[in-house]
Design a protein around this motif. Structure first.
Motif, PDB file in Angstrom:
ATOM      1  N   MET A 165       0.841  -1.209   0.000  1.00 25.08           N
ATOM      2  CA  MET A 165       0.000   0.000   0.000  1.00 25.08           C
ATOM      3  C   MET A 165       0.875   1.257   0.000  1.00 25.08           C
ATOM      4  N   ALA A 166       0.562   2.163  -0.913  1.00 25.14           N
ATOM      5  CA  ALA A 166       1.283   3.433  -0.939  1.00 25.14           C
ATOM      6  C   ALA A 166       0.971   4.228   0.321  1.00 25.14           C
ATOM      7  N   GLY A 167       1.877   5.114   0.702  1.00 29.82           N
ATOM      8  CA  GLY A 167       1.650   5.959   1.867  1.00 29.82           C
ATOM      9  C   GLY A 167       0.507   6.923   1.635  1.00 29.82           C
ATOM     10  N   GLY A 168      -0.097   7.353   2.727  1.00 30.19           N
ATOM     11  CA  GLY A 168      -1.150   8.361   2.636  1.00 30.19           C
ATOM     12  C   GLY A 168      -2.545   7.799   2.505  1.00 30.19           C
ATOM     13  N   TYR A 169      -2.668   6.581   2.064  1.00 30.30           N
ATOM     14  CA  TYR A 169      -4.003   5.982   1.877  1.00 30.30           C
ATOM     15  C   TYR A 169      -4.418   5.217   3.140  1.00 30.30           C
ATOM     16  N   ALA A 170      -5.711   5.313   3.432  1.00 28.70           N
ATOM     17  CA  ALA A 170      -6.238   4.520   4.541  1.00 28.70           C
ATOM     18  C   ALA A 170      -6.215   3.036   4.176  1.00 28.70           C
ATOM     19  N   GLY A 171      -6.390   2.749   2.888  1.00 22.76           N
ATOM     20  CA  GLY A 171      -6.229   1.376   2.435  1.00 22.76           C
ATOM     21  C   GLY A 171      -7.494   0.670   2.031  1.00 22.76           C
ATOM     22  N   LYS A 172      -8.631   1.295   2.254  1.00 22.32           N
ATOM     23  CA  LYS A 172      -9.860   0.640   1.815  1.00 22.32           C
ATOM     24  C   LYS A 172     -10.950   1.686   1.513  1.00 22.32           C
ATOM     25  N   PHE A 173     -11.911   1.222   0.741  1.00 24.50           N
ATOM     26  CA  PHE A 173     -13.053   2.052   0.375  1.00 24.50           C
ATOM     27  C   PHE A 173     -14.320   1.343   0.838  1.00 24.50           C
ATOM     28  N   LEU A 174     -15.364   2.137   1.038  1.00 22.90           N
ATOM     29  CA  LEU A 174     -16.644   1.582   1.501  1.00 22.90           C
ATOM     30  C   LEU A 174     -17.658   1.652   0.370  1.00 22.90           C
ATOM     31  N   ARG A 175     -18.330   0.541   0.126  1.00 23.42           N
ATOM     32  CA  ARG A 175     -19.422   0.513  -0.843  1.00 23.42           C
ATOM     33  C   ARG A 175     -20.719   0.249  -0.082  1.00 23.42           C
TER      34      ARG A 175
ATOM     35  N   MET B 156      -3.266  12.912   0.404  1.00 22.87           N
ATOM     36  CA  MET B 156      -2.751  13.947   1.305  1.00 22.87           C
ATOM     37  C   MET B 156      -3.760  14.326   2.389  1.00 22.87           C
ATOM     38  N   VAL B 157      -5.014  13.927   2.181  1.00 21.74           N
ATOM     39  CA  VAL B 157      -6.063  14.300   3.141  1.00 21.74           C
ATOM     40  C   VAL B 157      -5.810  13.611   4.484  1.00 21.74           C
ATOM     41  N   GLY B 158      -5.871  14.427   5.529  1.00 21.26           N
ATOM     42  CA  GLY B 158      -5.632  13.881   6.865  1.00 21.26           C
ATOM     43  C   GLY B 158      -4.170  13.849   7.254  1.00 21.26           C
ATOM     44  N   SER B 159      -3.307  14.309   6.344  1.00 25.59           N
ATOM     45  CA  SER B 159      -1.872  14.272   6.633  1.00 25.59           C
ATOM     46  C   SER B 159      -1.447  15.406   7.553  1.00 25.59           C
TER      47      SER B 159
ATOM     48  N   GLY C 290      -4.238  22.797   3.808  1.00 19.08           N
ATOM     49  CA  GLY C 290      -5.196  22.749   2.707  1.00 19.08           C
ATOM     50  C   GLY C 290      -5.654  21.364   2.298  1.00 19.08           C
ATOM     51  N   THR C 291      -5.322  20.355   3.063  1.00 19.53           N
ATOM     52  CA  THR C 291      -5.684  18.997   2.659  1.00 19.53           C
ATOM     53  C   THR C 291      -6.942  18.516   3.383  1.00 19.53           C
ATOM     54  N   SER C 292      -7.923  19.390   3.423  1.00 15.83           N
ATOM     55  CA  SER C 292      -9.188  19.019   4.068  1.00 15.83           C
ATOM     56  C   SER C 292     -10.203  18.530   3.046  1.00 15.83           C
ATOM     57  N   ARG C 293      -9.844  18.526   1.783  1.00  8.34           N
ATOM     58  CA  ARG C 293     -10.886  18.460   0.765  1.00  8.34           C
ATOM     59  C   ARG C 293     -11.306  17.041   0.390  1.00  8.34           C
ATOM     60  N   PHE C 294     -12.466  16.981  -0.204  1.00 10.24           N
ATOM     61  CA  PHE C 294     -12.996  15.734  -0.747  1.00 10.24           C
ATOM     62  C   PHE C 294     -13.832  16.102  -1.968  1.00 10.24           C
ATOM     63  N   SER C 295     -14.054  15.117  -2.832  1.00  8.12           N
ATOM     64  CA  SER C 295     -14.843  15.354  -4.041  1.00  8.12           C
ATOM     65  C   SER C 295     -16.067  14.459  -4.030  1.00  8.12           C
TER      66      SER C 295
ATOM     67  N   LYS D  58     -11.184   9.987   6.521  1.00 12.77           N
ATOM     68  CA  LYS D  58      -9.904   9.245   6.539  1.00 12.77           C
ATOM     69  C   LYS D  58      -9.676   8.611   7.910  1.00 12.77           C
ATOM     70  N   ARG D  59     -10.047   9.352   8.939  1.00 10.48           N
ATOM     71  CA  ARG D  59      -9.832   8.834  10.297  1.00 10.48           C
ATOM     72  C   ARG D  59     -10.713   7.627  10.619  1.00 10.48           C
ATOM     73  N   THR D  60     -11.779   7.438   9.841  1.00 13.48           N
ATOM     74  CA  THR D  60     -12.591   6.229  10.037  1.00 13.48           C
ATOM     75  C   THR D  60     -11.942   5.012   9.374  1.00 13.48           C
ATOM     76  N   GLY D  61     -10.884   5.271   8.598  1.00 14.47           N
ATOM     77  CA  GLY D  61     -10.198   4.158   7.947  1.00 14.47           C
ATOM     78  C   GLY D  61     -10.586   3.968   6.497  1.00 14.47           C
ATOM     79  N   TYR D  62     -11.317   4.931   5.926  1.00 15.90           N
ATOM     80  CA  TYR D  62     -11.727   4.828   4.525  1.00 15.90           C
ATOM     81  C   TYR D  62     -11.167   5.984   3.698  1.00 15.90           C
ATOM     82  N   ASP D  63     -10.775   5.647   2.451  1.00 14.39           N
ATOM     83  CA  ASP D  63     -10.351   6.681   1.508  1.00 14.39           C
ATOM     84  C   ASP D  63     -11.532   7.261   0.743  1.00 14.39           C
ATOM     85  N   GLY D  64     -12.603   6.533   0.683  1.00 16.54           N
ATOM     86  CA  GLY D  64     -13.757   7.020  -0.050  1.00 16.54           C
ATOM     87  C   GLY D  64     -14.970   6.138   0.181  1.00 16.54           C
TER      88      GLY D  64
END
Lengths: 619, 142
Positions: free
Chosen positions: A1-11, A67-70, A74-79, A104-110
């Protein structure tokens, strides 16, 4: 896993009331990074493009970046991304605030939200679990009320919510984060409403994405903080907010006046400007998570007909669309309009543009007072405007016609209406006049969500807020009213701006720091080791991917146009006598992007960018 | 006959250009306060020492326009500092002063919102700077 990512997404599937985690491989993350870029990749891979945008088959995607959560500024954003209910093409709407880092703090990237709930629900994501709960008692409440209710039990929770506009499927509906931050454009609040999803609540307490190089990150962070401290732009934004542009923009011909028909209204602009807001109504500056700039306004109007309790204040776009565009000199009325749009959950640009269109048609006699239910929609009559804003959110009376935006309204109204709408691909233009800045005209023509000032950095480079000669051959000082050399400017400013959106970093921060600092921070977080060429290539890949998405939905060269009103020169103001040379701009831009005569990315370009699956679908 | 830039004679000519301008008085009617320009040294361009210029503007009128010392320069309401080459670019309108400020090519100490509110005055006095027939230090050097 690359740095910066929480590592999982939620569907989440709202039809079934179920959810599951999924992951993406390292190569996909490295090529598509995050934010709207990653969302477009997921959409193309996994979802049908031809589904009605308000159907359960249209997924609502909420994405962060590495970068979000780092903690980097300015890294507060989401799309928030989907196929747009308003335009029918690709939609993305980035937002600052608090939601992104908390997700991000919940452990999800998206989060990808599919289907449609039978009844109104709230989706809660906690690092201890996911919950879908009944939101019947919240349905009908405005965004401020719903947010306060949802945070009552835990003030640290972060909320995304829709208001009555989203519930009523107004195609200009926005999504609000903690009352003061909005995914405004392209009607994504209506999609949330169509899913019967009132709100998404996130609360993370433990998850923290690891960085590839902690020491390198700290060094880049220190540099960035100093650069922001030294930046006059950052200082101006802190002191005056984005509305600092009002006075300057009126001089340069950037600010639209009277539904894009006039210019040079200096006294009008002065009444509505950032300095005026600061002097009279500002109670404090407010910052998104991890932002030292604090450009957000908190305002209060103590008395008068538009008295407003302390709360989030208007951005420049709102001051222009409910101010100069309507010939309204009263900033307190703008503040009230902003509060109403926030509460109802409506994009101020689209809502204001639709109302300004109606004002023009009223003046021409094409809309009567009777049809408006007795409202006198004369220029500057803000009592009538505010009532029409309310009607729009609830689809009452004439508001039902405006609720889907200016283009849909013009189609229903007929007459001269369509000639009076300034839009590209169905999205009303933001408050920057391409007659004053021709590069912005090209950016409007070619932005993948329609007329847009946020899919790129053209605003910064063409207007001289920033200069990045280390990224590409550019001048310190561009003349706004020329089209020569602007395709190169736009192409590169798009590639850099799109990259920033993928990283989910605020534009204002990116304008205030050197590209080297952003590159170093990005590499220290992810470990990707990109140089400038690779970073800009990511922007190119993202633009091409979304262009292909739109091509598959029928977008082609015929849609890359500026509206008749913009191609008509003004007689006064900073842009007097000037219109963009669209033939020159498009010819040069098409060559840079590798578009064919239809406006499709050429096969070799798609192969070079590694978009082979898209190539198979386009050819 | 060109006047050597950033000399007292040049300051007098600049003041005269402002006073002679038919529009200046009305455009600058709201402006209050002095402005000083600090020119950083650039020996390669024949500017061996820093130069300090003090200009007093008041509601469409002009007062002291002098080459001064550092202390007086720093007493101005607005102090703008930049490299010699940047100031020359601004005078020739190759670089807009507002853009130079935002890009960090010029620095300003003072009330930024006040400057933004009075941007037409700022643009006007910069425009008039270009009206003075000027011999620049590096022109002389060549």
């Amino acid at each position: 896993m690359a740095g910066g990512y929480a590592g999982k997404f939620l569907r989440v599937n709202l039809t079934e009331g179920s959810w599951s985690d999924f992951t993406l491989d390292h190569d996909t993350l490295k090529r598509f990074i995050g934010g709207s870029c990653l969302a477009a990749k997921l959409f193309l891979d996994q979802y049908p493009l031809d589904a009605d945008p308000l159907s359960p088959e249209n997924p609502l995607m909420i994405m962060t970046g590495p970068m979000v959560g780092s903690g980097f500024p300015g890294t507060s954003r989401f799309s928030v991304c989907a196929r747009s209910p308003q335009t029918g093409i690709w939609a993305e709407s980035a937002c600052g605030g608090t939601f992104g880092p908390e997700l991000k703090r919940t452990g999800y990237d998206g989060v990808v939200i599919e289907g449609r709930s039978q009844d109104p629900v709230t989706l809660t994501i906690h690092d201890s679990g996911v919950r879908i709960s009944d939101a019947s008692s919240l349905w009908g409440r405005d965004i401020y009320e719903a947010t306060d209710t949802l945070k009552a039990g835990d003030k640290s929770a972060k909320v995304l919510a829709i208001g009555p506009a989203g519930e009523n499927l107004a195609r200009i509906a926005a999504i609000g984060n903690d009352k003061g931050h909005f995914s405004g454009r392209a009607g994504l609040g209506a999609l949330m409403g169509s899913k019967n999803l009132k709100a998404v609540v996130v609360r993370g307490t433990s998850a923290k994405a690891a960085k590839a190089d902690d020491a390198g990150f700290k060094a880049a962070m220190k540099t960035a903080m100093q650069e922001i401290k030294d930046s006059a732009l950052a200082e101006g934004l802190h002191m005056m907010g984005s509305d600092a542009n009002m006075d300057l923009g009126m001089v340069t011909g950037d600010v639209p006046v009277k539904n894009w028909t006039s210019g040079g209204e200096f006294d009008l602009a002065s009444n509505l400007s950032g300095p005026t807001m600061r002097e009279k109504y500002l109670t404090k500056a407010h910052a998104c998570t991890n932002c030292p700039i604090a450009c957000k306004r908190v305002v209060k109007v103590d008395d008068g007909p538009f008295a407003t309790a302390e709360g989030p204040g208007p951005e420049y776009e709102t001051c222009a669309v409910f101010g100069t565009m309507m010939m309204n000199p009263d900033l307190t009325a703008v503040i009230k309009a902003n509060e109403l749009c926030n509460r109802y959950g409506m994009d101020t640009i689209s809502c204001g543009s639709a109302v300004a269109l109606a004002m023009e048609l009223y003046e021409k006699g094409e809309i009567t007072k009777d049809r408006l239910g007795g409202l006198d929609l004369s220029w500057g009559n803000m009592d009538a405007v505010l009532e029409l804003v309310r009607q729009t959110a609830y689809r009452e009376g004439f508001g039902d016609i405006l609720a889907d935006g200016a283009v849909h309204a013009a189609r229903r109204l007929g007459g001269s209406a369509m000639d009076a709408v300034v839009h590209v691909k169905g999205l009303e233009a933001p408050m920057h006049d391409p007659r004053g800045f021709h590069g912005m005209g090209l950016a409007y023509m070619m932005s993948n969500r329609g007329a847009c000032h946020l899919q790129h950095f053209v605003l910064a480079t063409e207007q001289g807020m920033a200069s990045w000669p280390q990224l590409f051959d550019m001048k310190d000082d561009y003349e706004g009213t020329t089209s020569v050399g602007k395709a190169w400017l736009v192409y590169n400013s798009e590639n850099y701006g799109i990259l920033a959106n993928s990283l989910s970093i605020c534009h204002y921060v990116a304008y205030s720091i050197r590209p080297e600092t952003l590159r170093d921070a990005f590499n220290a977080i992810t470990g990707f080791g990109f140089d400038f060429a690779e970073l800009l290539s990511t922007g190119m890949r993202d633009w091409t991917l979304k262009r292909g998405f739109n091509n598959l939905l029928g977008i082609s060269k015929k849609d890359d146009i500026l509206p008749k009103r913009i191609m008509t020169a003004l007689e006064e103001g900073g842009a007097a006598g000037s219109v963009p040379d669209t033939d020159l701009l498009l010819k040069e831009y098409y060559a840079l992007r590798g578009l064919d005569e239809r406006g499709f990315p050429k096969e070799d370009v798609l192969v070079r960018l590694g978009l082979n699956e898209l190539k198979e679908r386009l050819y | 006959m060109p006047i050597k830039a950033m000399t007292q004679e040049w300051m007098d000519a600049y003041k005269a250009a402002i006073q002679a301008d038919p529009e200046y008085k009305s455009i600058a009617k709201d402006w209050e306060g002095s402005v000083s320009l600090v020119v950083n040294p650039d020996p390669a361009r024949n500017v061996p020492e820093p130069i300090y210029l003090f200009m007093d503007y008041w509601h469409g009128d002009v007062g002291d326009f002098v080459v001064c010392d550092k202390e007086k320069a720093e007493s101005a309401k607005f102090v703008m500092t930049g490299d010699y080459a940047r100031w020359k670019q601004v005078a020739y309108k190759e670089l807009d002063a507002t853009k130079a400020l935002l890009q960090g090519k010029l620095k300003m100490k003072g009330d930024l919102p006040y400057v933004v509110r009075n941007i037409k005055t700022v643009n006007k006095v910069i425009d008039l700077l270009g009206k003075v027939d000027t011999l620049w230090p590096d022109d002389d050097h060549q």
